[in-house]
Design a protein around this motif. Sequence first.
Motif, PDB file in Angstrom:
ATOM      1  N   UNK A   1      -3.870   1.766  -0.789  1.00 13.96           N
ATOM      2  CA  UNK A   1      -2.858   1.691   0.278  1.00 13.96           C
ATOM      3  C   UNK A   1      -3.460   1.758   1.680  1.00 13.96           C
ATOM      4  N   UNK A   2      -4.506   2.585   1.853  1.00 16.23           N
ATOM      5  CA  UNK A   2      -5.092   2.733   3.191  1.00 16.23           C
ATOM      6  C   UNK A   2      -5.786   1.459   3.665  1.00 16.23           C
ATOM      7  N   UNK A   3      -6.040   0.514   2.759  1.00 20.32           N
ATOM      8  CA  UNK A   3      -6.614  -0.783   3.118  1.00 20.32           C
ATOM      9  C   UNK A   3      -5.532  -1.861   3.159  1.00 20.32           C
TER      10      UNK A   3
ATOM     11  N   UNK B   1      -5.349  14.632   0.446  1.00 22.34           N
ATOM     12  CA  UNK B   1      -4.056  14.163   0.915  1.00 22.34           C
ATOM     13  C   UNK B   1      -3.949  12.673   1.158  1.00 22.34           C
ATOM     14  N   UNK B   2      -4.993  11.901   0.816  1.00 28.99           N
ATOM     15  CA  UNK B   2      -4.943  10.455   1.030  1.00 28.99           C
ATOM     16  C   UNK B   2      -4.009   9.807   0.003  1.00 28.99           C
ATOM     17  N   UNK B   3      -3.201   8.883   0.460  1.00 30.01           N
ATOM     18  CA  UNK B   3      -2.289   8.167  -0.434  1.00 30.01           C
ATOM     19  C   UNK B   3      -3.096   7.239  -1.330  1.00 30.01           C
TER      20      UNK B   3
ATOM     21  N   UNK C   1       2.854  -3.285  -4.991  1.00 32.97           N
ATOM     22  CA  UNK C   1       2.297  -1.968  -5.336  1.00 32.97           C
ATOM     23  C   UNK C   1       0.836  -1.936  -4.908  1.00 32.97           C
ATOM     24  N   UNK C   2       0.547  -1.046  -3.968  1.00 32.57           N
ATOM     25  CA  UNK C   2      -0.826  -0.814  -3.546  1.00 32.57           C
ATOM     26  C   UNK C   2      -1.313   0.400  -4.322  1.00 32.57           C
TER      27      UNK C   2
END
Length: 138
Positions: free
Chosen positions: A70-72, A115-117, A61-62
């Motif tokens: 998650x973006x990293x 909108x970034x996860x 789980x990020x």
Amino acid sequence: MASVLGCYGPMPFYCSENAIFNYKDLKSSKQIRWAEHSVYQGKTIKEFLGYSPLEVSFSLRFDASRGIAPMIGIPLLEKLLDQHIALPLIVGGVYMGMMAMDKFDVQHKFFGKGGACIVAEVSVSFSEVGNGLFDGLI
């Protein structure tokens, strides 16, 4: 102080007051291989050939609110996959073997402003690669 719970190569799984990055739904599978020899008017004879590679899968789980966005994290995981090399997998202090990442599936769960996860779950599958650097040492 962070408690390291395991790792896949350079990627640690850990838990601390400020961050959590851990595996869940851990599954492992090991099989043996047999050759079958037909016998005229008799029962088939089975001959043990050896072991199939160990297969391991789990979910990660990020979660940006738990210390790893998650973006990293997902691009780091993708780099490990793209290197197509075997790395040591340690889970709960147990050396599982030299493992190659076969695939990962990303499920984007929650999105923040713009909108970034901000939360994603990733299912990761590994298979054992024999004759690794650490085989027989641990």
